[in-house]
Design an enzyme around this catalytic site. Structure first.
Site, PDB file in Angstrom:
ATOM      1  N   CYS A   1       0.807  -1.212   0.000  1.00 11.88           N
ATOM      2  CA  CYS A   1       0.000   0.000   0.000  1.00 11.88           C
ATOM      3  C   CYS A   1       0.844   1.268   0.000  1.00 11.88           C
ATOM      4  CB  CYS A   1      -0.946  -0.011   1.201  1.00 11.88           C
ATOM      5  SG  CYS A   1      -2.263  -1.239   1.047  1.00 11.88           S
TER       6      CYS A   1
ATOM      7  N   SER B   1      -6.343 -10.407 -16.389  1.00  6.47           N
ATOM      8  CA  SER B   1      -4.887 -10.346 -16.350  1.00  6.47           C
ATOM      9  C   SER B   1      -4.366  -9.595 -17.567  1.00  6.47           C
ATOM     10  CB  SER B   1      -4.278 -11.756 -16.320  1.00  6.47           C
ATOM     11  OG  SER B   1      -4.664 -12.478 -17.481  1.00  6.47           O
TER      12      SER B   1
ATOM     13  N   ASP C   1     -10.399   0.927   7.803  1.00  2.67           N
ATOM     14  CA  ASP C   1      -9.187   0.137   8.014  1.00  2.67           C
ATOM     15  C   ASP C   1      -7.965   1.013   7.785  1.00  2.67           C
ATOM     16  OD1 ASP C   1      -9.417   0.259   5.241  1.00  2.67           O
ATOM     17  OD2 ASP C   1      -8.965  -1.844   4.910  1.00  2.67           O
TER      18      ASP C   1
END
Length: 349
Positions: A15, A159, A242
């Site tokens: 992150c 993908s 979060d």
């Protein structure tokens, strides 16, 4: 044969590779919905363009308040759809662990809304000319195993070939509309709880630079926020988020801003991974963590907290814990929610 180090193929990691929070704020503001035109006053669309159609379902959580952890659309009185997507470049070298971490991180957005993940699809970008596809298979296996442990189905995905390996998931879940966790519901007088220790950012930075593996950090990043979310909802908590790429301070600021309150954090009460302070002292701080601190500093009263402590509170977490305006058993209270004061966030100690 030694497997290649995945973190060497990425300019960022986990992150910490997110777009800087200040830039993202401006981007999200540009996407905020325009005021709805009264009936009969909508401008005529350009020839060949479809007529505007109001989407079905009531949007309960969207871009208002600077963007929550996921979008929520009401289905009926007792069900709302939670939808999110999250992906990032390698945060560890082990492909299976990276897949597990990325999946736990994506599922966390649903848990951060108080919801239950139901179905997910994979999002994969892979440098197929430089990294074996067998490693990609291990990444996908790790993601599948964590999603299945969460009771979430995984089927297919998308993908592409790309210069840097990137993996994550798009996740759909359900939540009761009256029992959601959200950014804008914090009220003064409630304690502030954090469900995972900080420090994954600095330890991931050390891992990327030295190859040192930190099993405790991997264990924290692969732990689902499911139990903490269930406990929070059962305890009547209605405000939370979060803690991921913007660090504890960044996510606390977003919660305080959306709710119109001040969040007070007791620095000494914030749990840290065992090697986190040493990693900061040795200079293993990602650019993402430094950008977090630069962005949030004007909105925080730090008192006498030294630079190292500020960097840890701004450390860019990957698959971090829940920050909750409420108390749940087994997790430390790290502060409290106050009426709005001179700063959205106050750090004590």
């Amino acid at each position: 044969m030694t497997e290649p180090r995945l973190t060497r193929y990425a300019s960022g990691g986990g992150c910490a590779c997110k777009i800087p929070p200040g830039e993202l704020d401006a981007l999200v503001a540009a996407l905020a919905p325009a005021p709805t035109a009264p009936p009969g006053t909508r401008p005529e669309p350009r020839p060949g363009t479809p007529l505007p159609v109001d989407p079905p379902g009531e949007l309960l959580v969207g871009l208002d308040g600077g963007g929550d952890d996921a979008a929520v659309v009401r289905l009926d009185a007792e069900r709302a759809l939670v939808t999110t997507a999250d992906f990032f470049t390698p945060v560890v070298d082990d492909p299976y662990d990276w897949g597990r971490i990325a999946a736990a991180n994506a599922l966390s957005d649903v848990y951060a809304m108080g919801g239950t993940p139901w179905a997910a699809v994979n999002l994969l970008a892979w440098p197929r000319e430089t990294l074996p596809m067998e490693l990609a298979a291990e990444v996908l296996r790790g993601g599948r195993d964590v999603a299945h442990a969460a009771g979430c189905q995984v089927s297919g995905g998308h993908s592409v070939t790309a210069p840097e390996p990137t993996y994550g998931m798009s996740v759909v879940g359900l939540v009761h509309p009256d029992r959601m966790l959200r950014l804008d519901a914090a009220v003064p007088g409630t304690p502030l709880t954090l469900t995972k220790p900080l420090g994954t950012g600095v330890l991931n930075a050390r891992h990327k630079a030295t190859g040192t593996v930190f099993p405790e950090a991997v264990a924290v990043m692969t732990t689902l926020n499911r139990d903490a979310s269930l406990a929070a909802v059962a305890a009547g908590v209605r405000a939370g988020t979060d803690v991921t790429g913007f660090g504890l301070l960044g996510h606390a600021y977003k919660l305080a801003r959306a709710s119109g309150v001040t969040v007070a954090i007791e620095a000494a009460a914030v749990p840290l991974l065992a090697d986190a302070r040493t990693a900061v002292a040795d200079g293993f701080v990602s650019g993402g963590s430094r950008r977090n601190l630069e962005w949030v500093a004007p909105h925080v009263e730090f008192g006498a907290l030294p630079e190292a402590g500020r960097l840890l509170l701004a450390d860019a977490q990957t698959s971090g814990g829940l920050l909750l305006a409420g108390e749940i058993p087994g997790h430390p209270v790290i502060g409290e929610v106050l009426p709005r004061g001179t700063a959205p966030v106050v750090v004590r100690g």
